[in-house]
Design a protein around this motif. Structure first.
Motif, PDB file in Angstrom:
ATOM      1  N   ASP A 360       0.816  -1.214   0.000  1.00  0.00           N
ATOM      2  CA  ASP A 360       0.000   0.000   0.000  1.00  0.00           C
ATOM      3  C   ASP A 360       0.851   1.266   0.000  1.00  0.00           C
ATOM      4  OD1 ASP A 360       0.989  -0.364   2.579  1.00  0.00           O
ATOM      5  OD2 ASP A 360      -0.790   0.477   3.551  1.00  0.00           O
ATOM      6  N   ARG A 361       2.172   1.119  -0.084  1.00  0.00           N
ATOM      7  CA  ARG A 361       3.085   2.263  -0.035  1.00  0.00           C
ATOM      8  C   ARG A 361       3.652   2.566  -1.422  1.00  0.00           C
ATOM      9  NH1 ARG A 361       3.829   4.174   5.565  1.00  0.00           N
ATOM     10  NH2 ARG A 361       2.667   2.599   6.729  1.00  0.00           N
ATOM     11  N   PHE A 362       4.060   3.815  -1.587  1.00  0.00           N
ATOM     12  CA  PHE A 362       4.792   4.176  -2.799  1.00  0.00           C
ATOM     13  C   PHE A 362       6.167   3.501  -2.774  1.00  0.00           C
ATOM     14  CE2 PHE A 362       2.002   8.036  -2.726  1.00  0.00           C
ATOM     15  CZ  PHE A 362       1.457   7.874  -3.999  1.00  0.00           C
ATOM     16  N   SER A 363       6.666   3.197  -3.963  1.00  0.00           N
ATOM     17  CA  SER A 363       8.000   2.614  -4.074  1.00  0.00           C
ATOM     18  C   SER A 363       9.065   3.679  -4.277  1.00  0.00           C
ATOM     19  CB  SER A 363       8.046   1.638  -5.251  1.00  0.00           C
ATOM     20  OG  SER A 363       7.718   2.302  -6.463  1.00  0.00           O
ATOM     21  N   GLY A 364       8.646   4.927  -4.544  1.00  0.00           N
ATOM     22  CA  GLY A 364       9.587   5.990  -4.877  1.00  0.00           C
ATOM     23  C   GLY A 364       9.844   5.995  -6.367  1.00  0.00           C
ATOM     24  N   GLY A 365      10.103   7.185  -6.913  1.00  0.00           N
ATOM     25  CA  GLY A 365      10.278   7.282  -8.355  1.00  0.00           C
ATOM     26  C   GLY A 365      11.266   8.368  -8.733  1.00  0.00           C
ATOM     27  N   SER A 366      11.455   8.540 -10.043  1.00  0.00           N
ATOM     28  CA  SER A 366      10.607   7.927 -11.046  1.00  0.00           C
ATOM     29  C   SER A 366      11.117   6.586 -11.560  1.00  0.00           C
ATOM     30  CB  SER A 366      10.456   8.878 -12.236  1.00  0.00           C
ATOM     31  OG  SER A 366      11.705   9.107 -12.867  1.00  0.00           O
ATOM     32  N   SER A 367      12.339   6.166 -11.161  1.00  0.00           N
ATOM     33  CA  SER A 367      12.849   4.856 -11.589  1.00  0.00           C
ATOM     34  C   SER A 367      12.281   3.766 -10.683  1.00  0.00           C
ATOM     35  CB  SER A 367      14.378   4.845 -11.545  1.00  0.00           C
ATOM     36  OG  SER A 367      14.931   5.866 -12.327  1.00  0.00           O
ATOM     37  N   SER A 368      10.978   3.789 -10.500  1.00  0.00           N
ATOM     38  CA  SER A 368      10.318   2.936  -9.518  1.00  0.00           C
ATOM     39  C   SER A 368      10.398   1.467  -9.874  1.00  0.00           C
ATOM     40  CB  SER A 368       8.861   3.371  -9.357  1.00  0.00           C
ATOM     41  OG  SER A 368       8.281   3.702 -10.608  1.00  0.00           O
ATOM     42  N   GLY A 369      10.091   1.118 -11.130  1.00  0.00           N
ATOM     43  CA  GLY A 369      10.125  -0.281 -11.522  1.00  0.00           C
ATOM     44  C   GLY A 369      11.509  -0.881 -11.426  1.00  0.00           C
ATOM     45  N   SER A 370      12.532  -0.082 -11.744  1.00  0.00           N
ATOM     46  CA  SER A 370      13.906  -0.572 -11.645  1.00  0.00           C
ATOM     47  C   SER A 370      14.258  -0.908 -10.199  1.00  0.00           C
ATOM     48  CB  SER A 370      14.879   0.476 -12.200  1.00  0.00           C
ATOM     49  OG  SER A 370      14.721   0.631 -13.593  1.00  0.00           O
ATOM     50  N   ALA A 371      13.857  -0.062  -9.255  1.00  0.00           N
ATOM     51  CA  ALA A 371      14.138  -0.320  -7.848  1.00  0.00           C
ATOM     52  C   ALA A 371      13.394  -1.552  -7.355  1.00  0.00           C
ATOM     53  CB  ALA A 371      13.760   0.899  -7.003  1.00  0.00           C
TER      54      ALA A 371
END
Length: 719
Positions: A360-371
């Motif tokens: 339910d949390r943000f993953s951070g971005g904008s390179s979110s999918g890579s992280a």
């Protein structure tokens, strides 16, 4: 994800709870129709290929919240009144800054303050966006917003700086991109250091030095292949199965190159069998953020896939070519925030990514999918781009290492997003892989790569930027490493949306204190030194306005086909609502304001270089002032905007992008809710080796607290 070798390809919005996902369909030929199991039996056969997505509806044209015109009109007037009257706390800026003496510039106290801004999602976001784009009142509202943050003060400071002849006014850096040219003696030092690094085996000296956690490194894959314990085609097969099982949850993969990855894995397996492997990268799976071309995959920049397939790349970009030449297997591209305009990372087009530590949390971005791909164990290295913390922020919230090299350090195609605050770099499980990727990707451009035509090579002149190396400035010297701390800055607690509980906020600052203590106990015996940095608020605003203006002028023509007045009238392609908002802000900046921001950047370059040469070797900060926040309820379908939060997220981040210095985010344990905490090391231009060396010591400090996501969302590809 579904069985039978099929996975849906995301594209278009869909209803909440009914999001489409990637589907890989069997190719028309019998060989391509083979299942992963069949491919395992015959690894020379590519298994699957992706099916392109279809573009769908337009946010501003079919939003059900705008169905009733009369309600929309009334609500528009009400919202406009609220915005102008209270929410943005608009002020008519009249007061002039007093810069009659130099100390008013250089001795100014820490002045960063919270920027109040509306938080909008769903129908409110649709409504505000329509007002700003389609209403004549939009221009007025935007200018009032800028007055509210005292944008005129940038012009006043820039004017005062232009009249100052002091040694740290930054006049020598001009008002162009932050590409620092080195004196001959310093350049030659880097050349010598690069030779010493090559003689030492490059990043090989770091092999096995990581501590804590269960992540696999590039050299783990290399050693497994060398011993015969596993083959590259088996790794790719296991990875595809994991993505099928978790994609509907994590949603971090934009597009899989199943056919290409299977073929590359077969070729790598054959090389290992024959003993002709290319080196440490041969057979290692990697992913790339879609901000540079990957042949055969969609080059979207986070936008929805085009129905005419006009976004399918015909050739690889520089980074993809270098990875393939080293033998790496490019498995696919990752999801990113649309055009990289927000630091939270969630993209409504692709319904993700989601933070693997707390969905339910943000993953951070904008390179979110890579992280997220690295955090979940899918790949040891994924490539990101960083214009406003877009490598370091998702690394911090998703529990990975994120190296944002200095400006112009890692070359990529000029046709990509070559704005003057952006740099490419790796997200990895450990610092040793950040070093491996850095040494591969930061090599100077070659003739074959078109160095004579590349803007960075041409601008730097001569042989181009100095070669990369892994020699810190203090190596071989009998002295302590000076770690700089700006106490007022690192003690600034989050406010508004970013503020959590006392326990979660304390975790960030307690980790920072532990990091300082750990560096003091490290072999190089760090000396903690204090420093002061003036005009921090105006530096922060300068970065925000520069990146907004750059993104706006780059995208506005493409998105709106040169519409002269109201962009929505000639729109041929969709952007998300929050992206529209960001573009609008950037487009309404005046030329004088952009020039002022550039002049302040030159001042900032001089100031930060002064600290990193005269006072400190590196600077330590928290990476973010808070751990990952929850996605607002109801924000997933359309996204949301909260400028006050975004500015806070960039509090320790913006320096690296404004002045072009390197920075690395290092995992630093977890907070009371099990969410990753991170600390950041900032270094001098062209001295990424300093960040890497200190980062390795920090990794040891927090080794026992290093963790991975839940078992259902994590894969060990070599197990």
């Amino acid at each position: 994800a579904t069985g039978g070798g099929k996975m849906k390809k995301r594209g278009g919005r869909g209803k909440e709870g009914q999001a489409s996902d990637i589907r890989a369909t069997a190719a028309a030929t019998p060989a391509a129709a083979a299942t992963p199991a069949a491919a395992a039996a015959n690894p020379t056969q590519p298994a699957l290929q992706t099916r392109p997505a279809q573009r769908k509806n337009k946010y501003l044209d079919d939003d059900p919240g705008l169905a009733a015109p009369m309600i929309c009109l009334a609500a528009s007037a009400a919202i406009l009144a609220i915005i102008v009257g209270s929410v943005w706390e608009v002020t008519d800026f009249q007061r002039s800054e007093n810069y009659d003496t130099p100390d008013k510039i250089y001795d100014a106290p820490y002045d960063v303050t919270h920027i109040p801004a509306p938080i909008a999602k769903g129908w409110q976001l649709s409504l505000i966006t329509r007002i700003l784009i389609s209403s004549p009142a939009g221009d007025f509202v935007m200018r009032q917003v800028m007055k509210g943050v005292k944008i005129e003060s940038l012009i006043e400071l820039a004017d005062a700086l232009q009249k100052d002849d002091g040694p740290y006014s930054g006049r020598e850096f001009g008002m162009s991109e932050p590409l620092i040219r080195l004196p001959t003696e310093e350049y030659n030092w880097h050349v010598k250091a690069a030779g010493e690094t090559a003689k030492d085996g490059g990043a090989e000296k770091f092999a096995g030095t990581r501590k804590g956690g269960k992540y696999r490194t590039v050299r783990d894959f290399h050693n497994a292949y060398k011993s015969g314990a596993i083959k590259p085609w088996q790794v790719v097969k296991k990875l595809v199965e994991f993505i099928k099982a978790t994609d509907s949850t994590l949603r971090c993969v934009q597009e899989l190159d199943l056919e290409g990855a299977s073929q590359a894995a077969a070729e790598s397996s054959a090389r290992w069998t024959k003993g002709t492997q290319r080196g440490v990268w041969d057979g290692v799976p990697v992913m790339i953020k879609p901000e540079e071309a990957v042949k055969g995959l969609r080059f979207t920049g986070g936008r929805q896939a085009r129905s005419d397939k006009g976004d399918v790349a015909k050739e690889d970009g520089i980074i993809a070519r270098r990875l393939r030449a080293a033998g790496a297997i490019i498995v696919g591209t990752t999801v990113m925030h649309e055009q990289g305009v927000q630091p939270t990372g969630y993209n409504p087009w692709y319904h993700g990514p989601k933070n693997p530590f707390a969905l339910d949390r943000f993953s951070g971005g904008s390179s979110s999918g890579s992280a997220v791909a690295v955090a979940a164990g899918m790949v040891p290295v994924a490539i990101g781009w960083d214009g406003g913390g877009s490598i370091r922020i998702p690394a911090a919230w998703s529990g990975t290492v994120g190296l944002a090299p200095g400006f112009a350090r890692v070359p990529y195609d000029a046709s990509s997003n070559l704005v003057e605050v952006t740099k490419a770099g790796p997200l990895t499980g450990y610092v040793e892989d950040a070093a491996e990727a850095f040494m591969l990707l930061a090599q100077p451009l070659t003739q074959a790569e078109g160095r004579e035509r590349h803007p960075w090579h041409v601008t730097y002149g001569g042989d181009g930027p100095p070669p990369p190396h892994l020699k810190p400035r203090w190596e071989g010297q009998k002295r302590r490493v000076r770690v700089g701390v700006f106490q007022d800055w690192v003690s600034h607690r989050p406010e508004g949306t970013g503020a959590g509980t006392t326990a979660t906020d304390d975790a960030v600052y307690k980790a920072f204190e532990r990091a300082l203590a750990g560096l003091q106990a490290a072999p190089f015996g760090a000396e903690i030194v204090g420093f002061h940095m003036p005009q921090m608020h105006k530096q922060s605003l300068s970065h925000a306005f520069l990146i907004s203006s750059m993104f706006s002028f780059k995208l506005i023509e493409e998105a709106f086909k040169g519409s002269s007045t109201y962009e929505s009238a000639a729109r041929d392609d969709d952007l998300q609502l929050a992206t529209y908002m960001q573009l609008r802000i950037g487009r309404k900046l005046t030329a004088m304001e952009v020039i002022a921001a550039r002049r302040i950047r030159a001042f900032a370059i001089a100031q930060w270089r002064r600290v990193l040469t005269e006072t400190a070797d590196v600077i330590l900060t928290p990476t973010l002032p808070m751990t990952a926040i929850q996605r607002p309820v109801g924000s997933d379908p359309l996204g949301f905007t909260d400028s006050g939060l975004f500015v806070q997220m960039l509090r320790y981040i913006f320096v690296g992008n404004l002045v072009g210095v390197p920075g690395i985010a290092i995992p630093a344990g977890v907070d009371s809710e099990g969410l990753p905490v991170s600390v950041q090391v900032i270094c001098l231009h062209w001295h990424e080796a300093d960040c890497i060396d200190v980062g390795r010591e920090l990794e040891k400090v927090f080794a026992k607290e290093r963790t991975t996501p839940p078992a259902s969302l994590f894969v060990d590809l070599l197990a």
